[in-house]
Design an enzyme around this catalytic site. Structure first.
Site, PDB file in Angstrom:
ATOM      1  N   LYS A 145       9.104   1.011  -0.318  1.00 47.24           N
ATOM      2  CA  LYS A 145       8.151   1.010   1.019  1.00 47.24           C
ATOM      3  C   LYS A 145       9.045   1.412   2.155  1.00 47.24           C
ATOM      4  O   LYS A 145      10.236   1.438   2.061  1.00 47.24           O
ATOM      5  CB  LYS A 145       7.918  -0.247   1.169  1.00 47.24           C
ATOM      6  CG  LYS A 145       6.906  -0.755  -0.146  1.00 47.24           C
ATOM      7  CD  LYS A 145       5.372  -0.095  -0.227  1.00 47.24           C
ATOM      8  CE  LYS A 145       4.883  -0.142  -1.515  1.00 47.24           C
ATOM      9  NZ  LYS A 145       4.244  -1.234  -2.033  1.00 47.24           N
TER      10      LYS A 145
HETATM   11  C1  LIG Z   1       3.453  -1.797  -3.262  1.00 43.94           C
HETATM   12  C2  LIG Z   1       2.250  -2.406  -3.144  1.00 43.94           C
HETATM   13  C3  LIG Z   1       1.639  -3.374  -3.382  1.00 43.94           C
HETATM   14  C4  LIG Z   1       2.422  -4.622  -3.575  1.00 43.94           C
HETATM   15  O1  LIG Z   1       3.480  -4.792  -3.205  1.00 43.94           O
HETATM   16  P1  LIG Z   1       4.789  -5.921  -3.648  1.00 43.94           P
HETATM   17  O2  LIG Z   1       5.408  -6.252  -2.415  1.00 43.94           O
HETATM   18  O3  LIG Z   1       5.382  -5.044  -4.765  1.00 43.94           O
HETATM   19  O4  LIG Z   1       4.008  -6.843  -4.214  1.00 43.94           O
HETATM   20  C5  LIG Z   1       0.240  -3.699  -2.982  1.00 43.94           C
HETATM   21  N1  LIG Z   1      -0.689  -2.682  -2.491  1.00 43.94           N
HETATM   22  C6  LIG Z   1      -0.160  -1.521  -2.374  1.00 43.94           C
HETATM   23  C7  LIG Z   1      -1.031  -0.354  -2.185  1.00 43.94           C
HETATM   24  C8  LIG Z   1       1.319  -1.241  -2.641  1.00 43.94           C
HETATM   25  O5  LIG Z   1       1.495   0.107  -2.581  1.00 43.94           O
END
Ligand SMILES: *Cc1c(COP(=O)(O)O)cnc(C)c1O
Length: 378
Positions: free
Chosen positions: A180
């Protein structure tokens, strides 16, 4: 051809980040503590929200949300099938029903119209996704939602602006997973203006005690804190949070670098009709966080999967965000979903790929990617 493999993403960790983590390791306090608090305050300050609860992942935030909202059998959650499956899984594990809305074919965003079609008297929650870091029309969605709560999946959207303000002013969930825009390795946060919700999530994240370890140690609260209701253990360590706090200081520079690279892709792909980037949403002012650079491989010459493989043979990585949820094995079989239900979602699920995009990349890297694309299509 490139000599070195170009991954589709790479975390942007610098010496300041490493020193921040080292300081926690030397501090004598490793689990959630002052760095968690700083991360919560920093994300709230950036996004204009009131309460933040740092958690071990965005998925954990979703799990806790289903608990606090007491979602269960008979309850419906309207969400796009074009999302990360963990969010859908949490709905199913709560015993509730995901009701998938379609997306706009060119922006890949859920719209007020696609959401409205799915609202029933059983809808308890609406969860749009700011896909790839472009904002959904949240005002329009809240208007069709009426009294139904809307929680924004802002996993891609730290730094995303909508009508001049940061997204996620209501309840929203951020992710700090390694890919992210900022990362804590693994981590996430629920933000909300609702104190009761924030308090409940804070309790549920740590055994259902009224206070967590940091509160007990540092704020002189009773070490005999009681279980108010059985909860989970979804707290984030300060080792992780410190990385996030350090990265958060550079979020503007990180997103600016992503934007510059995205603009180069757009320019250089303008004369490649076979690989079509997403379009900007229309009808409102916005600034994307450019979490991903998604394009659609749409040509009789080669399909998407073979195209990804050809890129790899040319030392270029790519990602797939996402394979739609409703046609994955469990959802097909357990919920009887069939191709054809969500045409724009399925079109994109079959044609998208995410091209390399991360702040450490250079303009030459973008040129390499585009040259490889043109070579494949030759
Ligand atoms: C990465 C992601 C998540 C989940 O995030 P985590 O921290 O890995 O649990 C949820 N929604 C979207 C759209 C994502 O890209």
């Amino acid at each position: 051809m490139r000599k070195e493999f170009l991954p589709f993403t790479k975390p942007c960790v610098n010496e300041d980040d490493i020193r921040a983590v080292e300081a926690v390791l030397r501090s004598g306090w490793l689990t959630n503590g002052p760095q968690n608090q700083a991360l919560e305050e920093g994300v709230c300050k950036l996004s204009g929200n009131t309460y933040g609860v740092a958690l071990s992942s965005a998925t954990a935030a979703m799990h806790l949300l289903t608990k606090v909202m007491k979602l269960g059998p008979g309850d419906e959650v309207v969400m796009p099938s074009m999302t990360w499956v963990s969010m859908v899984n949490m709905v199913v594990l709560a015993g509730a029903t995901p009701v998938f809305c379609d997306i706009d074919r060119e922006t890949m965003l859920a719209t007020p119209e696609t959401i409205r079609e799915r609202i029933t008297p059983r809808t308890r929650l609406i969860m749009p996704v700011h896909f790839a870091g472009s904002p959904v029309d949240i005002d329009g969605i809240k208007a069709v939602a009426g009294d139904i709560p809307v929680v924004e999946d802002a996993a891609h959207a730290l730094g995303t602006m909508y009508k001049g303000r940061h997204v996620g002013r209501g309840t929203a969930i951020y992710s700090f997973h390694a890919i992210k825009n900022i990362t804590t390795g693994e981590g996430g946060m629920l933000v909300t203006p609702d104190k009761e919700l924030a308090d409940a999530v804070r309790r549920w994240k740590f055994h259902g005690l009224g206070v967590d370890a940091f509160d007990r140690q540092n704020r002189g609260r009773s070490p005999q804190a009681e279980v108010i209701e059985p909860g989970f253990k979804y707290n984030l360590t300060d080792i992780c949070a410190a990385l996030g706090v350090s990265q958060l200081k550079r979020i503007d520079a990180i997103n600016a670098a992503r934007t510059d690279l995205a603009m180069l892709y757009r320019e250089q792909l303008a004369d490649v009709p076979e690989v079509r980037p997403l379009a900007d949403p229309v009808g409102y002012d916005f600034k994307p966080a450019w979490h991903l650079f998604v394009a659609r491989v749409d040509t009789p010459k080669i399909d998407r999967n073979a195209f990804m493989n050809e890129l790899k043979l040319r030392n270029i990585g790519s990602g797939l965000h996402f394979r739609c949820a409703h046609l994955q094995k469990f959802y097909r079989e357990a919920m009887n979903f069939r191709p054809g239900m969500l045409p724009a979602t399925e079109y994109n699920s079959d044609h998208i790929l995410s091209l390399p995009l991360f702040p450490g990349m250079t303009g030459d890297d973008v040129a390499d990617v585009v040259a490889a694309i043109k070579d494949i299509l030759k």
